[in-house]
Every structure is written in C-alpha cells, then in structure tokens.
Design a protein around this motif. Structure first.
Motif, mmCIF file in Angstrom:
data_model
loop_
_atom_site.group_PDB
_atom_site.id
_atom_site.type_symbol
_atom_site.label_atom_id
_atom_site.label_comp_id
_atom_site.label_asym_id
_atom_site.label_seq_id
_atom_site.Cartn_x
_atom_site.Cartn_y
_atom_site.Cartn_z
ATOM 1 N N ASP A 169 26.436 -50.373 -54.864
ATOM 2 C CA ASP A 169 25.680 -51.547 -55.312
ATOM 3 C C ASP A 169 26.635 -52.678 -55.650
ATOM 4 O O ASP A 169 27.535 -52.513 -56.480
ATOM 5 N N ILE A 170 26.451 -53.814 -54.994
ATOM 6 C CA ILE A 170 27.319 -54.968 -55.208
ATOM 7 C C ILE A 170 26.561 -55.994 -56.051
ATOM 8 O O ILE A 170 25.654 -56.673 -55.537
ATOM 9 N N TYR A 171 26.904 -56.100 -57.313
ATOM 10 C CA TYR A 171 26.246 -57.058 -58.209
ATOM 11 C C TYR A 171 26.966 -58.401 -58.142
ATOM 12 O O TYR A 171 28.187 -58.471 -58.284
ATOM 13 N N THR A 172 26.173 -59.462 -57.922
ATOM 14 C CA THR A 172 26.802 -60.757 -57.744
ATOM 15 C C THR A 172 25.947 -61.853 -58.373
ATOM 16 O O THR A 172 25.032 -61.562 -59.137
ATOM 17 N N ASP A 173 26.268 -63.121 -58.066
ATOM 18 C CA ASP A 173 25.515 -64.206 -58.705
ATOM 19 C C ASP A 173 24.335 -64.699 -57.869
ATOM 20 O O ASP A 173 23.661 -65.644 -58.255
ATOM 21 N N LEU A 228 22.796 -57.263 -55.087
ATOM 22 C CA LEU A 228 21.774 -57.641 -56.060
ATOM 23 C C LEU A 228 22.352 -58.478 -57.195
ATOM 24 O O LEU A 228 23.564 -58.523 -57.388
ATOM 25 N N SER A 229 21.478 -59.163 -57.895
ATOM 26 C CA SER A 229 21.910 -60.066 -58.954
ATOM 27 C C SER A 229 22.313 -59.292 -60.199
ATOM 28 O O SER A 229 21.643 -58.341 -60.593
ATOM 29 N N SER A 230 23.395 -59.725 -60.827
ATOM 30 C CA SER A 230 23.740 -59.069 -62.078
ATOM 31 C C SER A 230 23.062 -59.766 -63.250
ATOM 32 O O SER A 230 23.254 -59.398 -64.395
#
Ligand code: ASP
Ligand code: MG
Length: 412
Positions: A169-173, A228-230
């Motif tokens: 899971d890549i959490y980003t803005d 997905l958004s953090s």
C-alpha cells in the motif's frame, strides 16, 4: 491475517503531527492482526535540501559521499516513526538498509540486488512492526547507496516482493490514479483498478503518484499495489495483473485513461535521399548517445525522390540530438533540420483495445472534428498516441475523455 507493506511519502511524514497520524494508521493494521513493514520517505523537501547542500559543498561531489548525506532524511523519519509507535504501545523498531541488509549496486541511482528478510520474519513472529527507511541500500563493500530520486516507492515494492507480502500500500497526498489530469478535466474519475501495463503507459498521469520503476518491478513479480491517500479514509487505486483486474471488473471501459506528455520535441529532417542506410545513419548515433527516440514518421515519397523524416525525442535531449545529427549530415545526406518544442503527445490507453477495433479511427475522428492536426502517430497493443500542437492540449484531452466515455457522472 495478511502480510503488508505500508509506504508513506514525504508529505505524509512532514512533521510530528503527520507522523502521529501515520502511526495511527499503522496501529490499525497491526490491531487487525496483520504483519506490517512500514517504508518511509524523508520529510517533504528534505532530500532536495540535502542534495542542494552537496552541490554547495562541491559541484562535482563524490557519489559515495552524496549517498551518505541524502540517505539521512529517511533515517530520521524511520526513527521518529518507530519512537511514535512505541509511545502508542505498538512494538516497533527501525531497521536501516544495512541491518537487513538491502543489497544494492552503484551509487546515486543504485539498483537493488537482494533483500534478506530473515530479521523481519523474526520481528513479525514476535509481534513487532518493522520500520524501514526507503531510498537506501548497502553495497557489497558495505557502503551506503541510494536508489535515485523517488526511490522509496521502489524500496517498498522490492521489500514487499522479498517478504512475500499480500500487497503493498502506497500512501500519498493524492487519493489514487485518475482517468486523466483532473486539473484539465474536472470530471476525471478515480480509477478503482488498473493493470500494471496501463499504469506504465499512463506515466504522465501517474508518474507523480508512483515512481515508474516501482510499477515495472511490481509487474515483474505480480505484486498488487494500492495507491491511497494518507489523509482520507477512502479506497484508492489498485494496480494489479490483468487477470485480477478482469475478475474485479469484467465490463470495464475499453479505454482506461487519457495521458498527455509535454516533454516531447519534434525533429523533421528534410530532403532525405531515398537509399538504403539513410535512416540507419540517423538513428545509429542517437542510440549510441542514449537518446530515446519515441515516435517516427517517414513520409511516403515516390521511389528515388528525397523524403522527409519526422521523429520525437525528450525535450531535454533536443540540443544533443541536433548536435549528433549535424555530425552525420554528410553521410545521411539530408538537407535541413527543423525542430519544434511546441508539441504535445496525447495517448489513449486501455487493455480493452486488444479486442476492439476502431479505437484509433475514433480518436482521429474526434480530433478532426475539432480541427486538430496530427503531426505524428504511434500505436502499441494497448495505446494510441498522437502528436499535436501544444496549444490544443486541453481541448484534445477533454474531447477524447468525453468521446471514450470516461467523464464521471455528476452526483445529482
Ligand atoms: N526522499 C527521496 C526523494 O525525495 C526518496 C523518496 O522519497 O522516494 O527522492
Ligand atoms: Mg514519491
């Protein structure tokens, strides 16, 4: 129970308040019974700052020492996250690249060779969370190595592969990958699930979201990714193999997204003699200089008469390309070199194209209706690209997005 890698980007790690929010998310996954490795980026802006200081120290800095300096941003955030998790009662500790180790070759843009996860297996068995700095590895000579800018995504995917994670899971803005740039088309929709291949082709839409190299790596090992958004609790975009995508979405659109790429320059060579070897004489030196030629069009000439040859290169490579071409002008025998940077490449991308004819024709019709002239065309199995004048970028993206049925229904 699942085994997951959670990766947090620079904006998600920028400051203690955000690190606490990240720790909360990690805690939730741990409490749900999952085995979790967390990969973190440096705080937003920190790597830029460190790179700048290397340049100030010496414009031709030593790559080995550059890596020592720039790897430090991730060391700080991984330690801070581990401390924060511990403060919440989560058993966590950080592991630097050398402590696993993550073996990599080279400096500044090193390639990952192997990752030993036995330390992590032991940590998980004892109920612990592992926090790992992205972007770094260790060479065979035990020197620090960094993986190139944006490399934490690649660290996360490589680690997920090595520890046989269920997903990464890549959490980003941003909250996912969109059908096109939402700044151009406000009705662009978030894509629920997309194939690796499509994601790679949509790089100009998605590259800011995920380092392209990490998508290639995930594809090679069939590791499902989720962007997905953090900052919000919403599902993001899943990037997976074609089978998995079809299972979840049997009747997907033929076209998945519309990309535009302003980073192309057009070169036209006029009066190229019609003889064997003329074209080879042009592209040989460009290949030797590592210049990436993208689209190529040779006009149909009457046998024996000179023709024109048009092709595109990345805008940044244009001066070097022209210099290389000047060197072979005699041998290749062309008359003039014309260049144009006011062009844009527009691509329609979708695996559905394989089983549907007429996508290119529909694209050309749609653009023709708006009076948009095509300067070059290329196609692949899952993509049709056209080169058009830059001034038409927004119009072209908008009308194609509508024509291929991608506009999001407005909530009533
Ligand atoms: N901190 C590194 C960079 O800014 C690596 C990353 O965040 O992906 O390039
Ligand atoms: Mg990034």
């Amino acid at each position: 129970m699942a085994r997951i890698v959670m990766k947090f980007g620079g904006t998600s790690m920028a400051g203690m308040e955000r690190i606490r929010a990240v720790a909360e998310r990690v805690r939730r996954e741990v409490e749900a019974g999952n085995e979790v490795a967390v990969v973190v980026s440096a705080m937003a802006g920190e790597t830029d700052r460190l790179v700048q200081m290397c340049r100030e120290a010496a414009p031709l800095y030593d790559p080995r020492e550059y890596d020592v300096v720039v790897a430090s941003g991730e060391q700080v955030t991984s330690g801070l996250l581990a401390i924060t998790l511990q403060g919440m009662g989560v058993k966590a500790r950080s592991y630097m690249g050398w402590q696993l180790p993550i073996r990599a070759s080279g400096h500044v843009s090193a390639l990952i060779e192997t990752i030993d996860v036995s330390v992590l297996d032991r940590a998980f068995a004892a109920g612990g969370v592992a926090v790992i700095p992205g972007f770094q590895g260790v060479t065979g000579d035990n020197e620090l190595a960094t993986l190139g800018r944006g490399g934490s995504d690649t660290s996360a995917v490589a680690l997920a592969v090595a520890m046989k994670a269920d997903r990464c899971d890549i959490y980003t803005d941003v909250d996912g990958v969109y059908t096109t740039d939402p700044r151009i088309v406000p009705r662009a929709a978030k894509i629920d699930i997309i194939t690796y291949e499509e994601m790679l082709e949509l790089a100009s839409v998605g590259a800011k979201v995920l380092q392209t190299r990490s998508v290639g790596l995930a594809m090679r090992f069939n590791m499902p990714l989720q962007v997905l958004s953090s900052f919000e609790d919403r599902p993001g975009t899943i990037i997976a193999g074609e089978e998995a995508v079809e299972e979840r979405n049997m009747e997907r659109n033929i076209i998945t997204g519309i990309a535009h790429d302003l980073n192309e320059a057009r070169i036209t060579l006029r009066g190229l003699p019609d003889r064997p070897g003329a074209v080879a004489a042009i592209f040989r030196p460009l290949a030797a200089a590592n210049i990436n030629v993208d689209m190529i069009v040779q006009s149909v000439a009457r046998a024996g008469e000179p023709s024109d040859l048009t092709f595109t290169v990345p805008t940044a490579s244009l001066p070097e390309t022209v210099a290389e071409l000047e060197k072979v002008r005699q041998e290749a025998g062309f008359a003039d070199i014309l260049t144009d940077t006011d062009v844009v490449k527009i691509s329609a991308v979708g695996v559905g194209m394989r089983s549907n004819a007429g996508i290119a024709a529909k694209m050309f019709d749609t653009l023709a209706e708006r009076g948009i002239n095509l300067l070059a065309i290329t196609t692949s199995e899952i993509k049709v690209s056209v080169l058009i004048p830059e001034a038409y970028t927004e119009l072209a993206v908008r009308v194609l997005h509508t024509a291929f049925g991608l506009d999001q229904e407005r909530a009533a």
